[in-house]
Write an enzyme that holds these catalytic residues in place. Sequence first.
Site: not given
Ligand code: BES
Ligand code: MN
Length: 493
Positions: A266, A340
Amino acid sequence: MVRINAAGGALAEVSSGLLAVGLYKGEELPAWLGEAANVLSEGDFSGKQGETTLIYGPDGIASPRLLLVGLGEQSSFTLDSLRRAAATAAKRARSLKLDDAAFVLPVSEGSAARIAAAEAAAEGAALGLYRFDRHKTSAERPKLTTFTLIHEDEQDISEAAETGAQLAAAAILARDLANEPSNEATPEYLAEKAQKIAERYGMQVHVLDRAGIEAEDMAGLATVGRSSSNEPRFIVLEHRKGGDGVPPVVLVGKAVTFDSGGISIKPSGGMEDMKFDMSGGAAVLGTMQAVGALDLAVNVVALIPATENLPGGDAFKPGDVLKLHSGKTVEIVTTDAEGRLILADALSYAKRYEPAAVIDCATLTGACHVALGDHASGLMGNDEALIAEVQTAGEASGERAWHLPLFKEYTEQIKGNTADLRNSGGRYGGALTAGAFLKEFVDYPWAHLDIAGVAYYGKQMNAYTPKGASGAPARLLVEFLRGRVREQSGKES
Ligand code: BES
Ligand code: MN
Ligand code: ZN
Protein backbone atom coordinates in the site's frame (compact mmCIF):
# COMPACT_ATOMS: atom_id res chain seq x y z
CA MET A 1 -15.04 1.98 33.82
CA VAL A 2 -17.94 4.10 35.02
CA ARG A 3 -20.46 2.30 37.20
CA ILE A 4 -24.01 2.66 35.90
CA ASN A 5 -26.95 2.21 38.23
CA ALA A 6 -30.56 3.21 38.58
CA ALA A 7 -32.71 5.03 41.10
CA GLY A 8 -36.33 6.09 41.41
CA GLY A 9 -38.19 8.63 43.52
CA ALA A 10 -38.90 12.33 43.16
CA LEU A 11 -36.65 13.95 40.57
CA ALA A 12 -36.19 17.21 42.46
CA GLU A 13 -34.86 15.23 45.42
CA VAL A 14 -32.13 13.42 43.52
CA SER A 15 -28.80 14.51 44.94
CA SER A 16 -25.97 14.12 42.48
CA GLY A 17 -23.03 16.27 41.34
CA LEU A 18 -24.99 16.98 38.20
CA LEU A 19 -28.57 16.20 37.28
CA ALA A 20 -29.09 15.99 33.52
CA VAL A 21 -32.48 16.27 31.86
CA GLY A 22 -33.15 15.66 28.19
CA LEU A 23 -35.68 17.95 26.55
CA TYR A 24 -37.20 17.76 23.08
CA LYS A 25 -37.23 20.74 20.80
CA GLY A 26 -40.03 23.05 21.88
CA GLU A 27 -41.02 20.77 24.76
CA GLU A 28 -43.06 22.24 27.59
CA LEU A 29 -41.05 22.39 30.77
CA PRO A 30 -41.67 19.70 33.33
CA ALA A 31 -43.30 21.12 36.44
CA TRP A 32 -40.66 19.72 38.80
CA LEU A 33 -38.02 21.97 37.28
CA GLY A 34 -39.76 24.80 39.14
CA GLU A 35 -37.98 28.13 38.96
CA ALA A 36 -35.01 26.68 37.11
CA ALA A 37 -37.35 26.84 34.17
CA ASN A 38 -36.81 30.57 33.84
CA VAL A 39 -33.72 30.10 31.69
CA LEU A 40 -35.94 28.43 29.19
CA SER A 41 -38.57 31.06 28.98
CA GLU A 42 -35.81 33.46 27.94
CA GLY A 43 -35.32 31.31 24.85
CA ASP A 44 -31.69 30.46 25.64
CA PHE A 45 -32.28 26.76 25.23
CA SER A 46 -34.18 25.30 22.30
CA GLY A 47 -33.78 21.54 22.73
CA LYS A 48 -31.80 21.07 19.55
CA GLN A 49 -29.88 17.77 19.46
CA GLY A 50 -26.60 18.15 21.34
CA GLU A 51 -27.39 21.59 22.78
CA THR A 52 -26.70 22.02 26.50
CA THR A 53 -27.34 24.60 29.22
CA LEU A 54 -25.84 24.33 32.68
CA ILE A 55 -27.67 25.91 35.60
CA TYR A 56 -26.08 26.28 39.05
CA GLY A 57 -27.95 26.01 42.35
CA PRO A 58 -31.42 25.65 40.86
CA ASP A 59 -34.17 26.43 43.37
CA GLY A 60 -36.04 23.45 44.70
CA ILE A 61 -33.63 20.92 43.22
CA ALA A 62 -31.33 18.93 45.49
CA SER A 63 -28.46 18.60 42.98
CA PRO A 64 -26.13 21.61 42.77
CA ARG A 65 -26.02 21.52 38.95
CA LEU A 66 -28.79 21.02 36.45
CA LEU A 67 -27.82 20.25 32.85
CA LEU A 68 -30.44 20.59 30.15
CA VAL A 69 -29.59 18.42 27.12
CA GLY A 70 -31.33 18.79 23.78
CA LEU A 71 -32.93 15.62 22.41
CA GLY A 72 -33.88 17.18 19.08
CA GLU A 73 -37.30 16.90 17.44
CA GLN A 74 -39.60 14.51 19.27
CA SER A 75 -40.90 13.27 15.90
CA SER A 76 -37.43 12.08 14.89
CA PHE A 77 -36.47 10.72 18.31
CA THR A 78 -34.80 7.29 18.35
CA LEU A 79 -32.83 5.35 20.92
CA ASP A 80 -29.75 6.88 19.33
CA SER A 81 -30.92 10.35 20.45
CA LEU A 82 -30.77 9.00 24.00
CA ARG A 83 -27.36 7.41 23.56
CA ARG A 84 -26.07 10.79 22.43
CA ALA A 85 -27.78 12.79 25.17
CA ALA A 86 -26.50 10.49 27.91
CA ALA A 87 -23.00 10.62 26.44
CA THR A 88 -23.14 14.41 26.35
CA ALA A 89 -24.23 14.53 30.01
CA ALA A 90 -21.60 12.06 31.20
CA LYS A 91 -18.79 13.82 29.39
CA ARG A 92 -19.86 17.24 30.69
CA ALA A 93 -19.88 15.89 34.26
CA ARG A 94 -16.41 14.49 33.76
CA SER A 95 -15.04 17.71 32.34
CA LEU A 96 -16.42 19.43 35.47
CA LYS A 97 -14.29 16.88 37.38
CA LEU A 98 -17.34 15.47 39.14
CA ASP A 99 -17.49 12.00 40.67
CA ASP A 100 -21.09 11.29 39.85
CA ALA A 101 -23.91 12.40 37.61
CA ALA A 102 -27.55 11.46 37.19
CA PHE A 103 -29.63 11.34 34.03
CA VAL A 104 -33.40 11.58 33.99
CA LEU A 105 -34.91 9.12 31.52
CA PRO A 106 -37.66 10.63 29.41
CA VAL A 107 -41.14 9.37 30.15
CA SER A 108 -41.93 6.37 27.99
CA GLU A 109 -45.08 4.32 27.68
CA GLY A 110 -44.78 0.74 28.83
CA SER A 111 -42.13 -1.42 30.33
CA ALA A 112 -40.48 -2.49 27.05
CA ALA A 113 -39.91 1.11 25.96
CA ARG A 114 -38.62 2.00 29.42
CA ILE A 115 -36.13 -0.88 29.34
CA ALA A 116 -34.93 0.02 25.84
CA ALA A 117 -34.47 3.65 26.90
CA ALA A 118 -32.50 2.71 30.01
CA GLU A 119 -30.28 0.37 28.02
CA ALA A 120 -29.58 3.04 25.42
CA ALA A 121 -28.80 5.73 28.00
CA ALA A 122 -26.45 3.41 29.88
CA GLU A 123 -24.75 2.42 26.64
CA GLY A 124 -24.39 6.04 25.52
CA ALA A 125 -22.86 7.20 28.79
CA ALA A 126 -20.28 4.41 28.94
CA LEU A 127 -19.39 4.70 25.25
CA GLY A 128 -19.15 8.49 25.42
CA LEU A 129 -16.69 8.37 28.32
CA TYR A 130 -14.41 5.99 26.41
CA ARG A 131 -10.83 7.09 25.88
CA PHE A 132 -7.89 5.10 24.60
CA ASP A 133 -5.15 6.50 26.81
CA ARG A 134 -3.25 3.55 28.14
CA HIS A 135 -0.11 4.57 26.27
CA LYS A 136 -0.19 8.14 27.61
CA THR A 137 2.36 8.53 30.37
CA SER A 138 1.14 11.97 31.49
CA ALA A 139 -0.79 12.66 34.71
CA GLU A 140 -4.13 11.09 35.61
CA ARG A 141 -7.16 12.53 33.87
CA PRO A 142 -10.52 13.06 35.60
CA LYS A 143 -12.81 10.05 35.90
CA LEU A 144 -16.54 9.91 36.42
CA THR A 145 -17.17 6.97 38.74
CA THR A 146 -20.97 6.75 38.90
CA PHE A 147 -23.72 7.50 36.41
CA THR A 148 -27.26 7.01 37.71
CA LEU A 149 -30.33 6.63 35.53
CA ILE A 150 -33.37 8.19 37.14
CA HIS A 151 -36.95 7.21 36.55
CA GLU A 152 -39.98 7.66 38.79
CA ASP A 153 -40.55 3.96 38.44
CA GLU A 154 -37.28 2.24 39.31
CA GLN A 155 -38.55 -1.22 38.37
CA ASP A 156 -36.99 -2.69 35.19
CA ILE A 157 -34.45 0.08 35.03
CA SER A 158 -31.79 -1.49 37.25
CA GLU A 159 -31.39 -4.58 35.15
CA ALA A 160 -31.57 -2.55 31.95
CA ALA A 161 -28.79 -0.28 33.20
CA GLU A 162 -26.65 -3.35 33.77
CA THR A 163 -27.48 -4.74 30.32
CA GLY A 164 -26.69 -1.40 28.68
CA ALA A 165 -23.36 -1.32 30.48
CA GLN A 166 -22.56 -4.80 29.14
CA LEU A 167 -23.50 -3.79 25.58
CA ALA A 168 -21.16 -0.82 25.91
CA ALA A 169 -18.46 -3.07 27.37
CA ALA A 170 -18.66 -5.26 24.25
CA ALA A 171 -17.97 -2.26 22.04
CA ILE A 172 -15.32 -0.97 24.44
CA LEU A 173 -13.40 -4.25 24.33
CA ALA A 174 -13.63 -4.12 20.52
CA ARG A 175 -12.39 -0.50 20.57
CA ASP A 176 -9.51 -1.30 22.91
CA LEU A 177 -8.35 -4.24 20.80
CA ALA A 178 -8.61 -2.31 17.54
CA ASN A 179 -6.99 0.87 18.85
CA GLU A 180 -4.09 -1.15 20.22
CA PRO A 181 -1.19 -0.87 17.77
CA SER A 182 -0.02 -3.93 15.90
CA ASN A 183 3.22 -4.24 17.87
CA GLU A 184 1.02 -5.09 20.89
CA ALA A 185 -2.12 -6.52 19.30
CA THR A 186 -0.58 -9.47 17.48
CA PRO A 187 -2.48 -12.64 16.49
CA GLU A 188 -1.08 -14.23 19.66
CA TYR A 189 -2.41 -11.33 21.76
CA LEU A 190 -5.92 -11.78 20.33
CA ALA A 191 -5.72 -15.49 21.10
CA GLU A 192 -4.83 -14.70 24.72
CA LYS A 193 -7.83 -12.36 24.96
CA ALA A 194 -10.07 -15.14 23.64
CA GLN A 195 -8.63 -17.50 26.24
CA LYS A 196 -9.39 -15.00 29.01
CA ILE A 197 -13.00 -14.61 27.85
CA ALA A 198 -13.35 -18.40 27.71
CA GLU A 199 -12.01 -18.75 31.22
CA ARG A 200 -14.20 -16.03 32.68
CA TYR A 201 -17.45 -17.28 31.14
CA GLY A 202 -16.89 -21.01 30.89
CA MET A 203 -16.58 -21.18 27.10
CA GLN A 204 -14.51 -23.63 25.08
CA VAL A 205 -11.51 -22.21 23.25
CA HIS A 206 -9.11 -23.73 20.72
CA VAL A 207 -6.25 -21.84 19.17
CA LEU A 208 -4.46 -23.20 16.14
CA ASP A 209 -0.89 -22.00 15.62
CA ARG A 210 0.93 -22.02 12.28
CA ALA A 211 1.41 -25.79 12.29
CA GLY A 212 -2.23 -26.35 13.27
CA ILE A 213 -3.43 -24.00 10.53
CA GLU A 214 -1.34 -25.86 7.96
CA ALA A 215 -2.56 -29.22 9.25
CA GLU A 216 -6.16 -28.01 8.68
CA ASP A 217 -5.23 -27.05 5.09
CA MET A 218 -6.15 -23.42 5.70
CA ALA A 219 -3.81 -22.24 2.99
CA GLY A 220 -5.31 -18.75 2.80
CA LEU A 221 -4.46 -17.98 6.42
CA ALA A 222 -1.16 -19.90 6.36
CA THR A 223 -0.03 -18.14 3.18
CA VAL A 224 -1.01 -14.58 4.14
CA GLY A 225 0.76 -15.10 7.47
CA ARG A 226 3.81 -16.84 6.09
CA SER A 227 6.31 -13.98 6.00
CA SER A 228 5.60 -12.48 9.44
CA SER A 229 7.53 -13.29 12.58
CA ASN A 230 4.32 -12.63 14.51
CA GLU A 231 2.80 -15.91 13.40
CA PRO A 232 -0.86 -16.42 12.49
CA ARG A 233 -3.47 -17.93 14.77
CA PHE A 234 -6.90 -19.41 14.10
CA ILE A 235 -9.10 -18.74 17.13
CA VAL A 236 -12.20 -20.80 17.91
CA LEU A 237 -14.37 -19.72 20.86
CA GLU A 238 -17.60 -21.56 21.66
CA HIS A 239 -20.46 -20.56 23.95
CA ARG A 240 -22.94 -23.41 24.35
CA LYS A 241 -25.99 -22.30 26.31
CA GLY A 242 -28.61 -22.93 23.66
CA GLY A 243 -29.23 -26.60 24.23
CA ASP A 244 -27.54 -29.75 22.99
CA GLY A 245 -27.76 -30.37 19.29
CA VAL A 246 -29.18 -26.93 18.53
CA PRO A 247 -27.31 -25.55 15.48
CA PRO A 248 -25.14 -22.60 16.45
CA VAL A 249 -24.81 -19.12 15.05
CA VAL A 250 -21.24 -18.77 13.81
CA LEU A 251 -19.57 -15.36 13.89
CA VAL A 252 -16.48 -14.87 11.75
CA GLY A 253 -14.23 -11.83 12.21
CA LYS A 254 -11.34 -10.77 9.97
CA ALA A 255 -8.31 -10.04 12.13
CA VAL A 256 -5.44 -8.81 10.00
CA THR A 257 -3.47 -7.17 12.81
CA PHE A 258 -1.55 -5.14 10.26
CA ASP A 259 -2.25 -4.95 6.54
CA SER A 260 0.70 -3.48 4.64
CA GLY A 261 -0.73 -4.94 1.44
CA GLY A 262 2.15 -7.43 1.28
CA ILE A 263 4.16 -7.51 -1.96
CA SER A 264 1.33 -5.45 -3.54
CA ILE A 265 2.30 -2.88 -0.93
CA LYS A 266 0.00 0.00 0.00
CA PRO A 267 1.06 3.65 -0.27
CA SER A 268 2.76 4.72 2.96
CA GLY A 269 0.48 7.73 3.60
CA GLY A 270 -2.18 6.60 6.07
CA MET A 271 -0.81 3.08 6.27
CA GLU A 272 -0.82 3.36 10.07
CA ASP A 273 -4.61 2.98 9.90
CA MET A 274 -4.11 -0.61 8.81
CA LYS A 275 -3.66 -1.56 12.48
CA PHE A 276 -7.48 -1.37 12.43
CA ASP A 277 -7.70 -4.21 9.89
CA MET A 278 -8.50 -6.59 12.75
CA SER A 279 -11.66 -4.69 13.71
CA GLY A 280 -13.92 -7.55 12.60
CA GLY A 281 -12.15 -9.99 14.90
CA ALA A 282 -12.14 -7.38 17.68
CA ALA A 283 -15.92 -6.92 17.36
CA VAL A 284 -16.48 -10.67 17.46
CA LEU A 285 -14.44 -10.92 20.67
CA GLY A 286 -16.40 -8.00 22.16
CA THR A 287 -19.61 -9.77 21.19
CA MET A 288 -18.50 -13.00 22.87
CA GLN A 289 -17.70 -11.13 26.06
CA ALA A 290 -21.26 -9.74 26.14
CA VAL A 291 -22.72 -13.15 25.26
CA GLY A 292 -20.92 -14.51 28.32
CA ALA A 293 -21.73 -11.61 30.63
CA LEU A 294 -25.43 -11.65 29.68
CA ASP A 295 -25.36 -15.45 29.73
CA LEU A 296 -27.40 -15.58 26.52
CA ALA A 297 -29.28 -18.82 25.94
CA VAL A 298 -27.81 -19.48 22.50
CA ASN A 299 -25.12 -21.57 20.89
CA VAL A 300 -22.54 -19.26 19.37
CA VAL A 301 -19.20 -20.10 17.79
CA ALA A 302 -16.65 -17.40 17.07
CA LEU A 303 -14.03 -18.02 14.37
CA ILE A 304 -11.22 -15.52 14.08
CA PRO A 305 -8.49 -15.92 11.49
CA ALA A 306 -5.70 -13.66 12.76
CA THR A 307 -2.56 -12.70 10.87
CA GLU A 308 -0.33 -9.90 9.66
CA ASN A 309 0.04 -9.19 5.94
CA LEU A 310 3.65 -8.24 5.29
CA PRO A 311 6.11 -8.38 2.41
CA GLY A 312 9.23 -10.49 2.92
CA GLY A 313 11.49 -13.06 1.36
CA ASP A 314 8.95 -15.76 2.02
CA ALA A 315 5.87 -13.68 1.16
CA PHE A 316 3.24 -14.83 -1.34
CA LYS A 317 3.27 -13.04 -4.67
CA PRO A 318 0.91 -11.88 -7.40
CA GLY A 319 0.41 -14.76 -9.81
CA ASP A 320 0.67 -17.44 -7.12
CA VAL A 321 -2.09 -20.04 -6.97
CA LEU A 322 -3.40 -21.31 -3.62
CA LYS A 323 -5.67 -24.23 -2.81
CA LEU A 324 -7.87 -22.96 0.00
CA HIS A 325 -9.45 -24.96 2.85
CA SER A 326 -12.57 -25.73 0.77
CA GLY A 327 -10.43 -27.24 -2.02
CA LYS A 328 -11.09 -24.37 -4.42
CA THR A 329 -8.09 -22.77 -6.08
CA VAL A 330 -7.38 -19.03 -6.25
CA GLU A 331 -5.05 -17.07 -8.42
CA ILE A 332 -3.53 -14.13 -6.56
CA VAL A 333 -4.02 -10.92 -8.51
CA THR A 334 -2.97 -8.75 -5.59
CA THR A 335 -1.63 -9.72 -2.19
CA ASP A 336 -3.60 -6.76 -0.80
CA ALA A 337 -6.87 -8.66 -1.26
CA GLU A 338 -5.84 -10.87 1.69
CA GLY A 339 -8.98 -10.57 3.82
CA ARG A 340 -11.11 -12.71 1.53
CA LEU A 341 -8.45 -15.44 1.53
CA ILE A 342 -8.43 -15.85 5.31
CA LEU A 343 -12.22 -15.45 5.51
CA ALA A 344 -12.72 -18.10 2.83
CA ASP A 345 -10.83 -20.57 5.01
CA ALA A 346 -12.89 -19.66 8.08
CA LEU A 347 -16.19 -19.82 6.15
CA SER A 348 -15.52 -23.30 4.82
CA TYR A 349 -14.24 -24.39 8.26
CA ALA A 350 -17.63 -23.23 9.63
CA LYS A 351 -19.46 -25.94 7.63
CA ARG A 352 -18.54 -28.55 10.25
CA TYR A 353 -20.92 -26.85 12.72
CA GLU A 354 -23.92 -27.17 10.39
CA PRO A 355 -24.69 -23.63 11.47
CA ALA A 356 -28.15 -22.07 11.74
CA ALA A 357 -26.57 -18.90 10.38
CA VAL A 358 -23.13 -17.45 9.79
CA ILE A 359 -22.32 -13.74 9.95
CA ASP A 360 -18.89 -12.54 8.98
CA CYS A 361 -17.60 -9.04 9.54
CA ALA A 362 -14.52 -7.58 7.98
CA THR A 363 -12.78 -4.34 7.03
CA LEU A 364 -12.77 -5.86 3.58
CA THR A 365 -12.79 -3.18 0.90
CA GLY A 366 -12.05 0.49 0.53
CA ALA A 367 -14.77 0.33 -2.14
CA CYS A 368 -17.42 -0.27 0.53
CA HIS A 369 -16.33 2.90 2.30
CA VAL A 370 -16.64 4.76 -1.00
CA ALA A 371 -20.11 3.29 -1.61
CA LEU A 372 -21.74 3.97 1.76
CA GLY A 373 -19.52 6.58 3.34
CA ASP A 374 -18.99 6.64 7.10
CA HIS A 375 -22.52 5.74 8.10
CA ALA A 376 -23.35 2.13 7.32
CA SER A 377 -21.75 -1.27 6.89
CA GLY A 378 -22.28 -2.99 3.57
CA LEU A 379 -24.58 -5.97 4.09
CA MET A 380 -24.58 -8.87 1.64
CA GLY A 381 -25.68 -12.48 1.87
CA ASN A 382 -27.60 -15.42 0.46
CA ASP A 383 -30.70 -15.43 2.66
CA GLU A 384 -33.28 -12.62 2.61
CA ALA A 385 -34.67 -13.37 6.07
CA LEU A 386 -31.22 -13.38 7.66
CA ILE A 387 -30.30 -10.15 5.87
CA ALA A 388 -33.48 -8.49 7.17
CA GLU A 389 -32.71 -9.75 10.68
CA VAL A 390 -29.19 -8.29 10.56
CA GLN A 391 -30.50 -5.02 9.18
CA THR A 392 -33.04 -4.78 12.01
CA ALA A 393 -30.33 -5.42 14.61
CA GLY A 394 -28.28 -2.68 12.98
CA GLU A 395 -31.17 -0.23 13.20
CA ALA A 396 -31.85 -1.04 16.87
CA SER A 397 -28.22 -0.81 17.93
CA GLY A 398 -27.46 2.34 15.98
CA GLU A 399 -24.86 0.38 13.97
CA ARG A 400 -26.61 0.57 10.62
CA ALA A 401 -26.08 -1.90 7.82
CA TRP A 402 -27.34 -1.49 4.26
CA HIS A 403 -28.16 -4.31 1.88
CA LEU A 404 -26.03 -4.46 -1.28
CA PRO A 405 -26.56 -6.92 -4.17
CA LEU A 406 -24.62 -10.06 -5.05
CA PHE A 407 -25.77 -10.47 -8.66
CA LYS A 408 -24.26 -13.43 -10.51
CA GLU A 409 -22.41 -10.98 -12.78
CA TYR A 410 -20.18 -10.08 -9.83
CA THR A 411 -19.26 -13.74 -9.56
CA GLU A 412 -18.30 -13.66 -13.25
CA GLN A 413 -15.83 -10.90 -12.40
CA ILE A 414 -13.92 -13.13 -9.96
CA LYS A 415 -13.72 -16.28 -12.13
CA GLY A 416 -10.07 -17.32 -12.45
CA ASN A 417 -7.96 -17.60 -15.54
CA THR A 418 -5.72 -20.52 -14.56
CA ALA A 419 -7.50 -21.30 -11.24
CA ASP A 420 -11.13 -21.53 -10.09
CA LEU A 421 -11.20 -17.97 -8.76
CA ARG A 422 -9.15 -14.78 -8.75
CA ASN A 423 -8.85 -12.69 -5.61
CA SER A 424 -9.76 -9.38 -7.23
CA GLY A 425 -12.63 -8.47 -9.52
CA GLY A 426 -11.09 -5.24 -10.77
CA ARG A 427 -11.93 -1.65 -10.09
CA TYR A 428 -15.72 -1.47 -10.19
CA GLY A 429 -18.07 -2.86 -7.57
CA GLY A 430 -15.19 -3.83 -5.28
CA ALA A 431 -17.36 -4.45 -2.20
CA LEU A 432 -19.66 -6.70 -4.24
CA THR A 433 -17.00 -8.76 -5.99
CA ALA A 434 -15.42 -9.32 -2.55
CA GLY A 435 -18.83 -10.47 -1.26
CA ALA A 436 -19.27 -12.66 -4.35
CA PHE A 437 -15.87 -14.22 -3.64
CA LEU A 438 -16.90 -15.15 -0.07
CA LYS A 439 -20.20 -16.55 -1.34
CA GLU A 440 -18.22 -19.29 -3.12
CA PHE A 441 -17.32 -20.76 0.27
CA VAL A 442 -20.70 -20.96 2.03
CA ASP A 443 -23.53 -23.50 1.90
CA TYR A 444 -25.63 -22.23 4.83
CA PRO A 445 -27.64 -19.05 5.59
CA TRP A 446 -24.96 -16.39 5.50
CA ALA A 447 -24.60 -12.64 5.89
CA HIS A 448 -21.49 -10.57 5.30
CA LEU A 449 -20.81 -7.16 6.83
CA ASP A 450 -18.16 -5.05 5.14
CA ILE A 451 -17.22 -2.65 7.94
CA ALA A 452 -14.37 -0.79 6.19
CA GLY A 453 -16.25 2.53 6.46
CA VAL A 454 -17.50 2.24 10.03
CA ALA A 455 -14.91 0.34 12.07
CA TYR A 456 -12.78 3.40 12.77
CA TYR A 457 -12.97 7.11 12.24
CA GLY A 458 -10.46 9.88 11.70
CA LYS A 459 -12.56 12.26 13.80
CA GLN A 460 -15.24 12.16 16.49
CA MET A 461 -18.50 11.15 14.79
CA ASN A 462 -21.07 11.87 17.49
CA ALA A 463 -21.25 12.25 21.27
CA TYR A 464 -20.68 8.54 21.90
CA THR A 465 -18.38 7.73 18.97
CA PRO A 466 -14.91 9.23 19.41
CA LYS A 467 -12.04 9.29 16.95
CA GLY A 468 -10.41 5.88 16.45
CA ALA A 469 -12.06 2.48 16.65
CA SER A 470 -15.87 2.54 16.94
CA GLY A 471 -16.31 -1.03 18.18
CA ALA A 472 -18.79 -1.73 15.37
CA PRO A 473 -20.44 -4.10 14.74
CA ALA A 474 -20.19 -5.62 18.24
CA ARG A 475 -23.45 -4.08 19.48
CA LEU A 476 -25.22 -5.06 16.26
CA LEU A 477 -24.11 -8.67 16.74
CA VAL A 478 -25.17 -8.80 20.38
CA GLU A 479 -28.54 -7.34 19.41
CA PHE A 480 -28.88 -9.97 16.68
CA LEU A 481 -28.21 -12.76 19.19
CA ARG A 482 -30.58 -11.28 21.76
CA GLY A 483 -33.20 -11.22 19.01
CA ARG A 484 -32.64 -14.93 18.42
CA VAL A 485 -33.04 -15.60 22.16
CA ARG A 486 -36.29 -13.59 22.27
CA GLU A 487 -37.63 -15.44 19.24
CA GLN A 488 -36.75 -18.78 20.81
CA SER A 489 -38.37 -18.01 24.16
CA GLY A 490 -41.42 -16.74 22.26
CA LYS A 491 -41.74 -20.12 20.54
CA GLU A 492 -41.39 -22.04 23.80
CA SER A 493 -44.07 -20.14 25.70
N1 BES B 1 -7.97 -3.96 4.61
C1 BES B 1 -8.18 -3.57 3.27
C2 BES B 1 -9.49 -2.82 3.06
C3 BES B 1 -9.55 -1.45 3.68
C4 BES B 1 -9.07 -0.37 3.00
C5 BES B 1 -10.15 -1.28 4.89
C6 BES B 1 -9.15 0.88 3.56
C7 BES B 1 -10.24 -0.02 5.46
C8 BES B 1 -9.75 1.06 4.79
C9 BES B 1 -8.21 -4.79 2.36
O1 BES B 1 -7.40 -5.84 2.74
C10 BES B 1 -7.75 -4.32 1.03
O2 BES B 1 -6.62 -3.95 0.92
N2 BES B 1 -8.65 -4.35 0.06
C11 BES B 1 -8.35 -3.91 -1.25
C12 BES B 1 -8.95 -4.90 -2.19
C13 BES B 1 -8.50 -4.74 -3.62
C14 BES B 1 -6.99 -4.88 -3.72
C15 BES B 1 -9.18 -5.78 -4.48
C16 BES B 1 -8.96 -2.54 -1.43
O3 BES B 1 -10.03 -2.25 -0.88
O4 BES B 1 -8.33 -1.72 -2.11
MN1 MN C 1 -5.41 -5.61 2.06
ZN1 ZN D 1 -7.00 -5.99 4.75
